[in-house]
Scaffold this active site. Structure first.
Site, PDB file in Angstrom:
ATOM      1  N   CYS A  95      50.641  51.293  42.881  1.00 50.87           N
ATOM      2  CA  CYS A  95      49.253  51.729  42.681  1.00 50.87           C
ATOM      3  C   CYS A  95      48.931  52.069  41.223  1.00 50.87           C
ATOM      4  O   CYS A  95      47.810  51.860  40.760  1.00 50.87           O
ATOM      5  CB  CYS A  95      48.940  52.953  43.542  1.00 50.87           C
ATOM      6  N   CYS A  98      47.003  49.916  38.512  1.00 52.15           N
ATOM      7  CA  CYS A  98      45.539  49.844  38.518  1.00 52.15           C
ATOM      8  C   CYS A  98      44.882  51.222  38.408  1.00 52.15           C
ATOM      9  O   CYS A  98      43.848  51.371  37.764  1.00 52.15           O
ATOM     10  CB  CYS A  98      45.033  49.202  39.806  1.00 52.15           C
ATOM     11  N   HIS A  99      45.439  52.194  39.113  1.00 49.65           N
ATOM     12  CA  HIS A  99      44.744  53.484  39.214  1.00 49.65           C
ATOM     13  C   HIS A  99      45.226  54.504  38.191  1.00 49.65           C
ATOM     14  O   HIS A  99      44.678  55.605  38.134  1.00 49.65           O
ATOM     15  CB  HIS A  99      44.899  54.048  40.636  1.00 49.65           C
ATOM     16  N   MET A 136      41.080  45.640  46.113  1.00 48.38           N
ATOM     17  CA  MET A 136      42.154  46.531  46.559  1.00 48.38           C
ATOM     18  C   MET A 136      42.995  45.797  47.609  1.00 48.38           C
ATOM     19  O   MET A 136      42.477  45.292  48.596  1.00 48.38           O
ATOM     20  CB  MET A 136      41.521  47.784  47.162  1.00 48.38           C
ATOM     21  N   HIS A 375      44.850  42.942  26.428  1.00 45.23           N
ATOM     22  CA  HIS A 375      46.182  42.607  26.925  1.00 45.23           C
ATOM     23  C   HIS A 375      46.961  41.855  25.844  1.00 45.23           C
ATOM     24  O   HIS A 375      47.458  42.447  24.922  1.00 45.23           O
ATOM     25  CB  HIS A 375      46.067  41.825  28.234  1.00 45.23           C
ATOM     26  N   HIS A 418      44.385  34.755  30.003  1.00 45.24           N
ATOM     27  CA  HIS A 418      45.761  35.215  29.751  1.00 45.24           C
ATOM     28  C   HIS A 418      46.400  34.217  28.794  1.00 45.24           C
ATOM     29  O   HIS A 418      47.021  33.245  29.207  1.00 45.24           O
ATOM     30  CB  HIS A 418      46.539  35.303  31.070  1.00 45.24           C
TER      31      HIS A 418
END
Ligand code: DHE
Length: 597
Positions: A95, A98-99, A136, A375, A418
């Site tokens: 998790c 992302c969070h 999600m 990134h 990317h």
């Protein structure tokens, strides 16, 4: 801009196989309400075109060990220390990418207790079970978490987050070792290796790198490095090889030794992805820099010993909202060739820092407002401009490293660019361009990089065309090559993930028609028949005559490196060896030290 095929729909099996190779591919979760119908939720999820892959902070989970459960306020069930520790591990592995480690939100929503207690146990339970169309993952219905684990996680999110330890100078120095002091090292190259044509190959799941001779394809040596080793970079002279693991351990390898070996090592945090060295004339081999995901910081080290000199936190305000972010991760770091500066991408605050390393005591940093979720990226062919992806925002940001200024921010028109370090070539119509592929769709976008000769095209996305499919990670070419290679590593279809697309850049028209490409089924040509082999990251040899691809398979399966003759596009050699465990990135000494791509 022309049509783009949607990301092929992944089968559950393919998704599970991918998860096995990569760990959780937790997707973006800027979600609102959980879907109520499990079937619909699952369907929504599978058909989502942008299957982003986000970090798994499993080193952090390991480093944390046993965690004491916080007290539970009235009405919220308490967890035992063992339950909290298990939940914490799941959280970091699946998790936190992302969070956020502290649950303050990154590409996913914030999950701090003030918000989660408002939502309540059942909401969280249902959200974790079914996921949401916005990205999600459906952890419950996919079977990746058991019902008990889903309940545990819903309960865990109602409690206060665990705050992993910081990693400052004391902790770094405790891990720092100089195994061979500079004065005890060779004064000239003591082996007969062709160092310029040596490849450092990441053996991801073995925690090692292989040094492979570019001429004979012989594995000269395998060296232990950090856990889930990530990238290699070279010192400007080409003597020292720096390797960083996801566990933030750096190995500095002296290629001049009779048997090249680690001469210094250090751990700079709990989770890291990037390392670079000073490349400005007069500053060659002077400093190394590494960036961490946790704690959010970068550190400048001595280029001969890795002694940590200066640690800088990246915590601070998000560039646009000017709200505080407690854990902005450090993504790509490049060295400027125009100024004695490191270029540091700070993901969550969307800032690019140009860190002047001439006076570490009076550190000067230019802070550029760029875009969130920076990134990877690379330099244009003149090495003056840095082009980098803000991947969750589908943007490319261009920085002038000579002037220290933002030049442009352009939407790529694709989903989740990317580029790796990108690919520079001269387009017959548009002149010098830099290319990126995308994770979320099959498109390749070209941005004009010649403000002098082609001012109308400069820093604009001037063409976009389809390659093999979504899930692409890297593009590659070489100044002497007329080919652009585009992988599709994370594509769920086995034929696609096992192949690479090759475009002839000299026949590109730029008139709206899609350039044709050849498909090289490299996994098949390497004779790999098990698993889901994924072709990843082309890298040229020194002369630009051969391009090497990893055929990356599961840890217990056969992998390979395939050498393609760039002139004929025939497979010239296949390196198979039981020591080649999960080969991914490859870094040719000459091309890496000179930023040739
Ligand atoms: Fe990477 C570069 C982060 C997963 C192979 N990767 C980078 C960089 C960053 C990054 C920030 C740029 C470093 C620089 O230039 O200083 N990578 C991440 C992640 O956060 C992510 C998404 C998930 C994770 O948990 O780490 C991730 N990366 C992967 C993989 O799964 C890959 C495909 C296989 C592997 O070995 O782990 C992978 N990443 C690479 C490679 C590069 C890289 C080969 C360097 C490319 C180059 O040509 O320079």
């Amino acid at each position: 801009m022309r049509h783009r095929l949607p990301f092929a729909r992944p089968s559950l099996l393919a998704t599970a196989a991918l998860a096995l190779v990569l760990g959780p591919l937790a997707a973006v979760a800027q979600d609102q309400a959980p879907a109520k119908d499990p079937k619909a939720a699952l369907e929504d999820h599978q058909s989502k075109s942008d299957n982003k892959y986000e970090p798994s902070l499993d080193n952090l989970a390991k480093d944390e060990g046993e965690v004491a459960a916080p007290g539970a306020p009235e009405g919220i069930p308490a967890l035992t220390d063992a339950q909290y520790t298990e939940a914490n591990k799941i959280y970091f592995e699946r998790c936190a990418g992302c969070h956020g480690v502290l649950r303050n939100g990154a590409t996913g929503k914030a999950l701090t207790p003030d918000l989660t207690r408002e939502l309540g146990f059942e909401y969280l339970q249902s959200f974790i079970t079914y996921g949401s169309p916005a990205g999600m993952p459906n952890w419950g219905t996919s079977g990746e978490l058991t019902q008990e684990q889903v309940d545990l996680m819903a309960n865990y999110l109602l409690l206060d987050p665990a705050a992993p330890p910081e990693f400052g100078m004391k902790e770094m120095r405790d891990t720092w070792k100089v195994l061979v002091a500079p004065e005890d090292r060779p004064t000239k190259q003591e082996n007969d290796w062709d160092l310029d044509n040596l490849f450092s190959v990441t053996l991801r799941d073995a925690g090692q790198i292989a040094l492979i001779d570019g001429g004979s394809y012989e594995i000269k040596s395998v060296i232990d490095t950090g856990y889930a080793v990530h990238i290699s970079r070279m010192s400007a002279s080409g003597r020292y090889l720096f390797v960083i693991g996801r566990d933030a351990k750096i190995n500095m390898i002296d290629l001049w030794m009779k048997e090249p070996a680690t001469v210094a090592e250090i751990k700079i945090g709990a989770e890291a992805r990037s390392i670079e060295t000073s490349k400005m004339e007069g500053w060659e081999d002077k400093y190394a820099i590494a960036g961490a995901y946790w704690p959010p910081q970068y550190v400048i080290m001595d280029g001969e010993t890795l002694e940590p000199k200066k640690i800088q936190s990246t915590r601070g305000m998000i560039y646009d909202e000017q709200e505080y972010h407690p854990e902005p991760r450090v993504a790509a770091i490049l060295a400027s060739h125009y100024r004695p500066e490191f270029i540091v991408n700070v993901k969550e605050t969307g800032k690019i820092l140009m860190v002047d390393y001439t006076d570490l005591k009076n550190l000067k940093t230019t802070e550029i407002e760029a875009e969130r979720f920076l990134h990877d990226g690379g330099l244009d062919s003149t090495k003056r401009y840095f082009i980098t992806a803000a991947n969750a925002r589908n943007k490319l940001v261009v920085i002038d490293t000579k002037e220290g200024k933002l030049v442009a921010i352009s939407d790529t028109g694709g989903q989740t660019p990317h580029p790796g370090r990108g690919a520079n070539f001269t387009h017959p119509t548009f002149g010098p361009v830099w290319a990126t592929s995308h994770l979320g769709d099959d498109s390749v976008a070209l941005i004009g990089t010649d403000p002098e000769g082609h001012p109308d095209q400069a820093w604009k996305i001037i063409d976009s065309f389809p390659a093999l499919g979504g899930g692409s990670l890297f593009v590659k070419t070489h100044p002497k090559s007329k080919h652009l290679y585009v992988d599709a590593t994370l594509n769920p279809e086995i034929e696609i993930s096992g192949s690479v697309a090759v475009f002839d850049t000299t026949t590109m028209k730029g008139d709206g028609s899609d350039p044709e490409f050849k498909t090289l089924p490299l996994a098949e040509l390497a004779g790999i028949t098990e698993g889901q082999p994924r072709v990843v990251q082309g890298e040229f040899n020194k002369d630009g005559t051969e391009v090497w691809f990893s055929v990356w398979n599961g840890k217990d399966q056969t992998s390979a490196i395939v050498v393609v003759d760039d002139a004929t596009l025939e497979v010239k050699h296949v390196i198979k060896d039981e020591r080649l465990v999960t080969p991914t990135g490859k870094f040719n000494v000459y091309n890496t030290k000179g930023d040739i791509y």
